[in-house]
Design an enzyme around this catalytic site. Sequence first.
Site, PDB file in Angstrom:
ATOM      1  N   ASN A  45       0.826  -1.217   0.000  1.00  8.44           N
ATOM      2  CA  ASN A  45       0.000   0.000   0.000  1.00  8.44           C
ATOM      3  C   ASN A  45       0.861   1.268   0.000  1.00  8.44           C
ATOM      4  O   ASN A  45       0.388   2.342   0.350  1.00  8.44           O
ATOM      5  CB  ASN A  45      -0.919   0.026   1.220  1.00  8.44           C
ATOM      6  N   HIS A 130     -14.379  -1.559   5.905  1.00  7.97           N
ATOM      7  CA  HIS A 130     -13.255  -2.321   6.464  1.00  7.97           C
ATOM      8  C   HIS A 130     -13.642  -2.985   7.792  1.00  7.97           C
ATOM      9  O   HIS A 130     -14.490  -2.484   8.533  1.00  7.97           O
ATOM     10  CB  HIS A 130     -12.096  -1.339   6.699  1.00  7.97           C
ATOM     11  N   GLU A 171     -16.298   4.784   3.326  1.00  5.81           N
ATOM     12  CA  GLU A 171     -14.868   4.944   3.047  1.00  5.81           C
ATOM     13  C   GLU A 171     -14.662   5.809   1.812  1.00  5.81           C
ATOM     14  O   GLU A 171     -15.482   5.760   0.885  1.00  5.81           O
ATOM     15  CB  GLU A 171     -14.228   3.570   2.800  1.00  5.81           C
ATOM     16  N   SER A 175     -11.185  -0.625   0.250  1.00 11.82           N
ATOM     17  CA  SER A 175      -9.862  -1.253   0.274  1.00 11.82           C
ATOM     18  C   SER A 175      -9.720  -2.483  -0.605  1.00 11.82           C
ATOM     19  O   SER A 175      -8.616  -2.801  -1.030  1.00 11.82           O
ATOM     20  CB  SER A 175      -9.473  -1.589   1.708  1.00 11.82           C
ATOM     21  N   ASP A 200     -13.735   7.092   6.425  1.00 16.74           N
ATOM     22  CA  ASP A 200     -12.389   6.525   6.552  1.00 16.74           C
ATOM     23  C   ASP A 200     -11.728   6.677   5.191  1.00 16.74           C
ATOM     24  O   ASP A 200     -12.143   6.043   4.215  1.00 16.74           O
ATOM     25  CB  ASP A 200     -12.513   5.048   6.951  1.00 16.74           C
ATOM     26  N   HIS A 203      -7.254   4.963   2.037  1.00 16.89           N
ATOM     27  CA  HIS A 203      -6.633   4.756   0.724  1.00 16.89           C
ATOM     28  C   HIS A 203      -6.730   5.982  -0.188  1.00 16.89           C
ATOM     29  O   HIS A 203      -6.306   5.922  -1.335  1.00 16.89           O
ATOM     30  CB  HIS A 203      -7.260   3.540   0.030  1.00 16.89           C
ATOM     31  N   LYS A 235      -0.443   3.626   4.616  1.00 13.26           N
ATOM     32  CA  LYS A 235      -0.618   3.468   3.159  1.00 13.26           C
ATOM     33  C   LYS A 235       0.281   4.509   2.464  1.00 13.26           C
ATOM     34  O   LYS A 235       1.477   4.367   2.529  1.00 13.26           O
ATOM     35  CB  LYS A 235      -2.090   3.645   2.764  1.00 13.26           C
TER      36      LYS A 235
HETATM   37  C1  LIG Z   1     -10.066   1.254   4.858  1.00 15.03           C
HETATM   38  C2  LIG Z   1      -9.119   0.878   5.955  1.00 15.03           C
HETATM   39  N1  LIG Z   1      -9.317   1.369   7.182  1.00 15.03           N
HETATM   40  C3  LIG Z   1      -8.506   1.060   8.201  1.00 15.03           C
HETATM   41  C4  LIG Z   1      -7.427   0.225   8.023  1.00 15.03           C
HETATM   42  C5  LIG Z   1      -6.576  -0.138   9.192  1.00 15.03           C
HETATM   43  O1  LIG Z   1      -5.470   0.694   9.273  1.00 15.03           O
HETATM   44  P1  LIG Z   1      -4.140   0.198   9.998  1.00 15.03           P
HETATM   45  O2  LIG Z   1      -3.458  -0.711   9.043  1.00 15.03           O
HETATM   46  O3  LIG Z   1      -3.401   1.441  10.314  1.00 15.03           O
HETATM   47  O4  LIG Z   1      -4.590  -0.529  11.225  1.00 15.03           O
HETATM   48  C6  LIG Z   1      -7.146  -0.277   6.757  1.00 15.03           C
HETATM   49  C7  LIG Z   1      -5.939  -1.093   6.544  1.00 15.03           C
HETATM   50  O5  LIG Z   1      -5.811  -2.171   6.275  1.00 15.03           O
HETATM   51  C8  LIG Z   1      -8.037   0.025   5.695  1.00 15.03           C
HETATM   52  O6  LIG Z   1      -7.847  -0.495   4.480  1.00 15.03           O
END
Ligand SMILES: Cc1ncc(COP(=O)(O)O)c(C=O)c1O
Length: 389
Positions: A45, A130, A171, A175, A200, A203, A235
């Site tokens: 990522n 996620h 989001e 992801s 969120d 990405h 990322k």
């Molecule tokens: C959309 C999304 N939110 C949150 C996370 C979690 O973040 P972190 O890897 O910092 O725990 C991810 C990562 O995999 C993600 O893809």
Amino acid sequence: MLPESIKQLLAEKQAKDSYRSRIVCRPHDSYVEVDGKHYVNFSGNDYLGLAVDTKLQQRWGEVQLNSGSTGSPLINGYHPSHQALEETICDWLGFESCLLFTSGFTANSSILKNLMTNKQHTIVQDKLNHASLLDGGKEANAKNIRFQHNNIAHLKKRLESVDNYKLIVTEGIFSMDGDHAPIDEVIAAKRQHDAGVMLDDAHGVGVFGKQGEGSLSLSNAKAADIDIFTATFGKAVGTSGAFVCGSQQLIEYLVNHARGYIYSTSFSPVLAEMTRIAIEKLRLEQWRRDKLRDNITYFKNILAELSFEMTGSDSAIQPIVVGDNKSTLLLASEMRKQGFWVTAIRPPTVPAHAGRIRITLTSLHSHQQIKAMLFALKESCERLKICQN
Ligand SMILES: Cc1ncc(COP(=O)(O)O)c(C=O)c1O
């Protein structure tokens, strides 16, 4: 003694081809080294190449700060480097206030669990959110319902069915599919139904916008339209840890109630400072986003030339949906034999029968690498008779 059931649960994973194991990987440039062999890396990522940037690596040695924060943030672990990073993020993204978390998973799950504590309130989540958001929703005391992926009509129906406070959770970029949430329509639905919005943008941040401000820059929405904005540093920023932005009141609430923040050691001051430096760098270095954009366009052109089914993604995440677990694993393994590191993503990370090769593009890839990978993918699919459209 461990519960007897775990033996059976692991055996079930094996039987369904959904067993997971770790592989020691060491990324360099556009490559990843595994067991002494180098593969072109299409699975990380690090969208802007900052995690492997040699100039940034030198800075790690030069930063003269404590390696450990020595405590949780409300005891003595809130260091000037954490404060400086929070201020940089507010300046970058235009939010009033910011709070750092050790990971995006902890941020998302703690926020939902510790903010949505009223049984009369409802969390309304996109179905493809996620795991950290879905888990936070399940663990919250509020009701947790989901709407069909990016389906605004369904979202509105869900909102209409709720009288009390509701929080829409979605989001910026999904992801596993790489597609965008329709942010303007989400904001319109929020206004129409007096709801809150949590976005969120794990990405999107770094990747979109003139200074990498993220998915909001692709919409008409302003920071003030988003009640809770989260993203991770793992990322495009190329380090690790995460943050939440919003009003001062939100951040004060989380400082007082978010257990994942209060009861966890703050991340290293060196990491905070390196993250701040990486953000300043990505804001200035538009060429990284231009290179990534050019690689995405090139990838999609070759994909069309080879008659692969096109997805709606125009982000760095480009899934090739295969279907069953066995075929997905076989295809990933075949690609590795040909020198390309791609990951087989299987349920429950994605819906049942939607196993996929999740290809991620970065500013480090060359056109030649992308073309060679897609030709290898096409040839493998044909030979193995999988994922043929
Ligand atoms: C959309 C999304 N939110 C949150 C996370 C979690 O973040 P972190 O890897 O910092 O725990 C991810 C990562 O995999 C993600 O893809």
